[in-house]
Design an enzyme around this catalytic site. Sequence first.
Site, PDB file in Angstrom:
ATOM      1  N   ARG A  46       0.806  -1.200   0.000  1.00 24.82           N
ATOM      2  CA  ARG A  46       0.000   0.000   0.000  1.00 24.82           C
ATOM      3  C   ARG A  46       0.853   1.270   0.000  1.00 24.82           C
ATOM      4  O   ARG A  46       0.450   2.290  -0.548  1.00 24.82           O
ATOM      5  CB  ARG A  46      -0.888  -0.041   1.239  1.00 24.82           C
ATOM      6  CG  ARG A  46      -2.062   0.871   1.176  1.00 24.82           C
ATOM      7  CD  ARG A  46      -3.017   0.572   2.295  1.00 24.82           C
ATOM      8  NE  ARG A  46      -2.318   0.189   3.524  1.00 24.82           N
ATOM      9  CZ  ARG A  46      -2.927  -0.028   4.681  1.00 24.82           C
ATOM     10  NH1 ARG A  46      -4.223   0.108   4.765  1.00 24.82           N
ATOM     11  NH2 ARG A  46      -2.253  -0.385   5.745  1.00 24.82           N
ATOM     12  N   LYS A 143       0.201 -17.720   7.110  1.00 23.00           N
ATOM     13  CA  LYS A 143      -0.661 -18.041   8.240  1.00 23.00           C
ATOM     14  C   LYS A 143      -1.198 -16.747   8.831  1.00 23.00           C
ATOM     15  O   LYS A 143      -0.576 -15.722   8.618  1.00 23.00           O
ATOM     16  CB  LYS A 143       0.098 -18.860   9.278  1.00 23.00           C
ATOM     17  CG  LYS A 143       0.951 -18.034  10.256  1.00 23.00           C
ATOM     18  CD  LYS A 143       1.478 -18.907  11.375  1.00 23.00           C
ATOM     19  CE  LYS A 143       1.688 -18.100  12.630  1.00 23.00           C
ATOM     20  NZ  LYS A 143       2.350 -18.782  13.707  1.00 23.00           N
ATOM     21  N   HIS A 173       5.792 -22.711   7.746  1.00 23.24           N
ATOM     22  CA  HIS A 173       7.242 -22.692   7.527  1.00 23.24           C
ATOM     23  C   HIS A 173       7.963 -23.786   8.320  1.00 23.24           C
ATOM     24  O   HIS A 173       9.103 -24.108   8.028  1.00 23.24           O
ATOM     25  CB  HIS A 173       7.837 -21.304   7.785  1.00 23.24           C
ATOM     26  CG  HIS A 173       7.845 -20.904   9.211  1.00 23.24           C
ATOM     27  ND1 HIS A 173       6.778 -20.305   9.813  1.00 23.24           N
ATOM     28  CD2 HIS A 173       8.794 -21.017  10.165  1.00 23.24           C
ATOM     29  CE1 HIS A 173       7.061 -20.064  11.069  1.00 23.24           C
ATOM     30  NE2 HIS A 173       8.278 -20.483  11.315  1.00 23.24           N
ATOM     31  N   LYS A 177      11.728 -26.516   7.421  1.00 21.94           N
ATOM     32  CA  LYS A 177      12.949 -26.647   8.227  1.00 21.94           C
ATOM     33  C   LYS A 177      13.676 -27.933   7.860  1.00 21.94           C
ATOM     34  O   LYS A 177      13.060 -28.982   7.691  1.00 21.94           O
ATOM     35  CB  LYS A 177      12.606 -26.650   9.723  1.00 21.94           C
ATOM     36  CG  LYS A 177      12.149 -25.277  10.234  1.00 21.94           C
ATOM     37  CD  LYS A 177      11.804 -25.344  11.696  1.00 21.94           C
ATOM     38  CE  LYS A 177      11.212 -24.056  12.205  1.00 21.94           C
ATOM     39  NZ  LYS A 177      12.208 -23.023  12.475  1.00 21.94           N
ATOM     40  N   GLU A 211       9.670 -20.429  23.261  1.00 19.19           N
ATOM     41  CA  GLU A 211      10.229 -19.151  22.827  1.00 19.19           C
ATOM     42  C   GLU A 211      10.600 -18.334  24.060  1.00 19.19           C
ATOM     43  O   GLU A 211       9.953 -18.467  25.096  1.00 19.19           O
ATOM     44  CB  GLU A 211       9.196 -18.375  22.006  1.00 19.19           C
ATOM     45  CG  GLU A 211       8.810 -19.064  20.713  1.00 19.19           C
ATOM     46  CD  GLU A 211       7.718 -18.298  19.977  1.00 19.19           C
ATOM     47  OE1 GLU A 211       8.052 -17.540  19.070  1.00 19.19           O
ATOM     48  OE2 GLU A 211       6.542 -18.464  20.339  1.00 19.19           O
ATOM     49  N   ASP A 230      -2.400 -20.184  17.447  1.00 20.56           N
ATOM     50  CA  ASP A 230      -1.218 -19.629  16.804  1.00 20.56           C
ATOM     51  C   ASP A 230      -0.136 -20.694  16.531  1.00 20.56           C
ATOM     52  O   ASP A 230       0.619 -20.573  15.579  1.00 20.56           O
ATOM     53  CB  ASP A 230      -0.642 -18.526  17.718  1.00 20.56           C
ATOM     54  CG  ASP A 230       0.414 -17.687  17.027  1.00 20.56           C
ATOM     55  OD1 ASP A 230       0.162 -17.268  15.885  1.00 20.56           O
ATOM     56  OD2 ASP A 230       1.492 -17.460  17.622  1.00 20.56           O
ATOM     57  N   HIS A 235       1.695 -25.504  13.456  1.00 20.63           N
ATOM     58  CA  HIS A 235       3.072 -26.000  13.519  1.00 20.63           C
ATOM     59  C   HIS A 235       3.209 -27.317  14.298  1.00 20.63           C
ATOM     60  O   HIS A 235       3.796 -28.277  13.818  1.00 20.63           O
ATOM     61  CB  HIS A 235       3.987 -24.949  14.145  1.00 20.63           C
ATOM     62  CG  HIS A 235       3.907 -23.611  13.488  1.00 20.63           C
ATOM     63  ND1 HIS A 235       3.884 -23.455  12.123  1.00 20.63           N
ATOM     64  CD2 HIS A 235       3.845 -22.353  13.996  1.00 20.63           C
ATOM     65  CE1 HIS A 235       3.818 -22.163  11.827  1.00 20.63           C
ATOM     66  NE2 HIS A 235       3.782 -21.482  12.953  1.00 20.63           N
ATOM     67  N   LYS A 326       5.436 -18.716  25.259  1.00 21.96           N
ATOM     68  CA  LYS A 326       6.276 -17.507  25.152  1.00 21.96           C
ATOM     69  C   LYS A 326       6.998 -17.293  26.481  1.00 21.96           C
ATOM     70  O   LYS A 326       6.527 -17.734  27.528  1.00 21.96           O
ATOM     71  CB  LYS A 326       5.381 -16.285  24.916  1.00 21.96           C
ATOM     72  CG  LYS A 326       4.425 -16.430  23.752  1.00 21.96           C
ATOM     73  CD  LYS A 326       5.067 -16.006  22.480  1.00 21.96           C
ATOM     74  CE  LYS A 326       4.091 -16.093  21.328  1.00 21.96           C
ATOM     75  NZ  LYS A 326       4.756 -16.141  20.045  1.00 21.96           N
TER      76      LYS A 326
HETATM   77  P1  NAD Z   1       3.144  -6.132   8.420  1.00 21.65           P
HETATM   78  O1  NAD Z   1       2.036  -5.392   9.070  1.00 21.65           O
HETATM   79  O2  NAD Z   1       4.530  -5.860   8.878  1.00 21.65           O
HETATM   80  O3  NAD Z   1       3.123  -5.850   6.857  1.00 21.65           O
HETATM   81  C1  NAD Z   1       1.939  -5.781   6.136  1.00 21.65           C
HETATM   82  C2  NAD Z   1       2.221  -5.424   4.699  1.00 21.65           C
HETATM   83  O4  NAD Z   1       0.968  -5.402   4.027  1.00 21.65           O
HETATM   84  C3  NAD Z   1       2.858  -4.057   4.459  1.00 21.65           C
HETATM   85  O5  NAD Z   1       3.761  -4.170   3.391  1.00 21.65           O
HETATM   86  C4  NAD Z   1       1.672  -3.193   4.049  1.00 21.65           C
HETATM   87  O6  NAD Z   1       2.038  -2.135   3.181  1.00 21.65           O
HETATM   88  C5  NAD Z   1       0.820  -4.189   3.311  1.00 21.65           C
HETATM   89  N1  NAD Z   1      -0.602  -3.821   3.315  1.00 21.65           N
HETATM   90  C6  NAD Z   1      -1.408  -3.610   4.381  1.00 21.65           C
HETATM   91  N2  NAD Z   1      -2.653  -3.260   3.958  1.00 21.65           N
HETATM   92  C7  NAD Z   1      -2.618  -3.269   2.614  1.00 21.65           C
HETATM   93  C8  NAD Z   1      -3.579  -2.999   1.599  1.00 21.65           C
HETATM   94  N3  NAD Z   1      -4.845  -2.668   1.876  1.00 21.65           N
HETATM   95  N4  NAD Z   1      -3.195  -3.115   0.326  1.00 21.65           N
HETATM   96  C9  NAD Z   1      -1.935  -3.471  -0.002  1.00 21.65           C
HETATM   97  N5  NAD Z   1      -0.987  -3.733   0.907  1.00 21.65           N
HETATM   98  C10 NAD Z   1      -1.322  -3.627   2.196  1.00 21.65           C
HETATM   99  O7  NAD Z   1       2.768  -7.686   8.523  1.00 21.65           O
HETATM  100  P2  NAD Z   1       3.760  -8.956   8.586  1.00 21.65           P
HETATM  101  O8  NAD Z   1       4.209  -9.131   9.989  1.00 21.65           O
HETATM  102  O9  NAD Z   1       4.794  -8.821   7.523  1.00 21.65           O
HETATM  103  O10 NAD Z   1       2.782 -10.166   8.277  1.00 21.65           O
HETATM  104  C11 NAD Z   1       2.286 -10.463   6.992  1.00 21.65           C
HETATM  105  C12 NAD Z   1       1.586 -11.812   7.006  1.00 21.65           C
HETATM  106  O11 NAD Z   1       2.500 -12.818   7.359  1.00 21.65           O
HETATM  107  C13 NAD Z   1       0.447 -11.929   8.014  1.00 21.65           C
HETATM  108  O12 NAD Z   1      -0.541 -12.780   7.487  1.00 21.65           O
HETATM  109  C14 NAD Z   1       1.099 -12.595   9.204  1.00 21.65           C
HETATM  110  O13 NAD Z   1       0.168 -13.298   9.985  1.00 21.65           O
HETATM  111  C15 NAD Z   1       2.048 -13.534   8.497  1.00 21.65           C
HETATM  112  N6  NAD Z   1       3.204 -13.935   9.297  1.00 21.65           N
HETATM  113  C16 NAD Z   1       4.080 -13.001   9.777  1.00 21.65           C
HETATM  114  C17 NAD Z   1       5.183 -13.412  10.513  1.00 21.65           C
HETATM  115  C18 NAD Z   1       6.190 -12.422  11.022  1.00 21.65           C
HETATM  116  O14 NAD Z   1       7.146 -12.871  11.637  1.00 21.65           O
HETATM  117  N7  NAD Z   1       6.032 -11.135  10.815  1.00 21.65           N
HETATM  118  C19 NAD Z   1       5.395 -14.776  10.764  1.00 21.65           C
HETATM  119  C20 NAD Z   1       4.500 -15.704  10.248  1.00 21.65           C
HETATM  120  C21 NAD Z   1       3.416 -15.269   9.516  1.00 21.65           C
END
Ligand code: NAD
Length: 478
Positions: A46, A143, A173, A177, A211, A230, A235, A326
């Site tokens: 976005r 996820k 993920h 591993k 963790e 979660d 997992h 955690k």
């Molecule tokens: P984040 O909030 O850091 O990033 C979200 C991203 O989505 C940003 O790039 C933002 O610009 C984009 N975005 C948000 N709304 C938008 C819209 N309306 N249109 C277009 N783009 C949009 O989130 P994250 O932590 O990177 O997580 C992303 C996904 O991965 C989630 O489903 C989360 O559950 C999953 N996930 C994250 C982690 C982690 O370690 N961060 C681990 C496992 C799974």
Amino acid sequence: IPVEQFDLIIFGGTGDLAKRKILPGLYRRFLSGQIPEGSRIIGAARSEHGVEEFRDIVRSAIAEHVAPDKHDDDAISGFLNSLEYVTIDALGTGGWKELAALMRPSVVRAFYFSVGPSLFGAIAERLKKYKVTDDESRIVVEKPFGHDLPTAKALNETLSRHFTEQQIYRIDHYLGKETVQNLMAVRFANMLFEPLWNARNIDHIQITVAETVGVGGRGEYYDKSGAIRDMVQNHLMQLLCLIAMEPPYAFDPDALRDEKLKVIRALEPVEPDDIVRGQYLGDDEGPSYLEDCGNPSSLTESYVALKVRVSNWRWKGAPFYLRTGKRMRARSSEIAIVFKDPPHSIFGDQAGQNPNVLVIRLQPNEGMNLTVTIKEPGPGGIRLIEVPLDMTFKEALGAEADDIPDAYERLIMDVIRGNQTLFMRGDEVEAAWAWTDPIIAQVEDRANRPKPYEPGSSGPEESLILMHRDGRRWREVK
Ligand code: NAD
């Protein structure tokens, strides 16, 4: 071995997961020569950025999340040159035509949904509506896949309206591993273990994912899910399946997933006495769970321990104990297969003190370890001691172990190759929720407060009792 030329579009390309895992992982694959020239990685998010700004974001992500010995200036600039960026609104109209215009025929197209789950459906719909995808395109879904069975079903339905099951890659993920895959090699490429792999020879199995971090800034979000949703539903369930499943007829996506599904369907409902939930307290290093989540009366668990029974011929009588939490003592994930004592001891009461344990360590020090009992060296009588047959990958493989790809980079390359073996199938995810939902409902009905536990501990006292009453004990978290 290089993969085919591809375009990988990362929705949420500026988000936390993309910066910490996906983009650094792709850089490492680029460095290793696996990504062919002409492939492109297209960030789509976005935030309004030009491509140069996106390259700067990725440059910093590499600096922060890739080991310094892999910082190669030529490779970094080659990798950055393969990046593009499109500002896109997943819920609106902006950016979609631009994205469609960037697509090339006869190049593998993969779309990684690294955004919040509320956007998965909207993105799938627009990919089709704006003709961004073709019949060969793949989508990768992060996820959480649903919040419960009805939401997972609804999501499966939405995705399947636009894509076939062969195009949908649901990521867990843990399956990427190295040690988790090695578990399959150990089981099915050796004669040694499989004949013993059942309740006649195995006493029980412990799966621990501990963790040290708390929920921190994600507290409000985490509070809506908790450890069962979660971690256990996905997992820990996947790990359990790989241990418990029957040998698949081939290392083939559906053969493997059919066997995992049978395990999930064989899980017995969990009795209330077989669940212990906890919430961490605060200390000098951080606030308590209740402070972190901002809700002083929260009943969500940051820790859970469960006794799980797999109701089939192989496992009847050998329970699986699962725990995850955690702010525990150490960051440590392992599977421990604890064997039974020999049926008769010729060494008096010395035998049976140290059962054979096969430990599959996911982190730290990925590898396997088998404890065996031997005679303590020396001139005296026979004294039995326990020694490890250790196979830490770093020691066994030397420098090669440094090149073990991280889970995300391996899985992304599998997407490009079109290999779904290590991804969850729709029916598998639904079956997992169908087992988890009643556990959660039961806990919510009773509205019982999770037991407090000290940060830096191995969880609430009650989780020790879960094992003690069966005459067993948890392995130390270290
Ligand atoms: P984040 O909030 O850091 O990033 C979200 C991203 O989505 C940003 O790039 C933002 O610009 C984009 N975005 C948000 N709304 C938008 C819209 N309306 N249109 C277009 N783009 C949009 O989130 P994250 O932590 O990177 O997580 C992303 C996904 O991965 C989630 O489903 C989360 O559950 C999953 N996930 C994250 C982690 C982690 O370690 N961060 C681990 C496992 C799974």
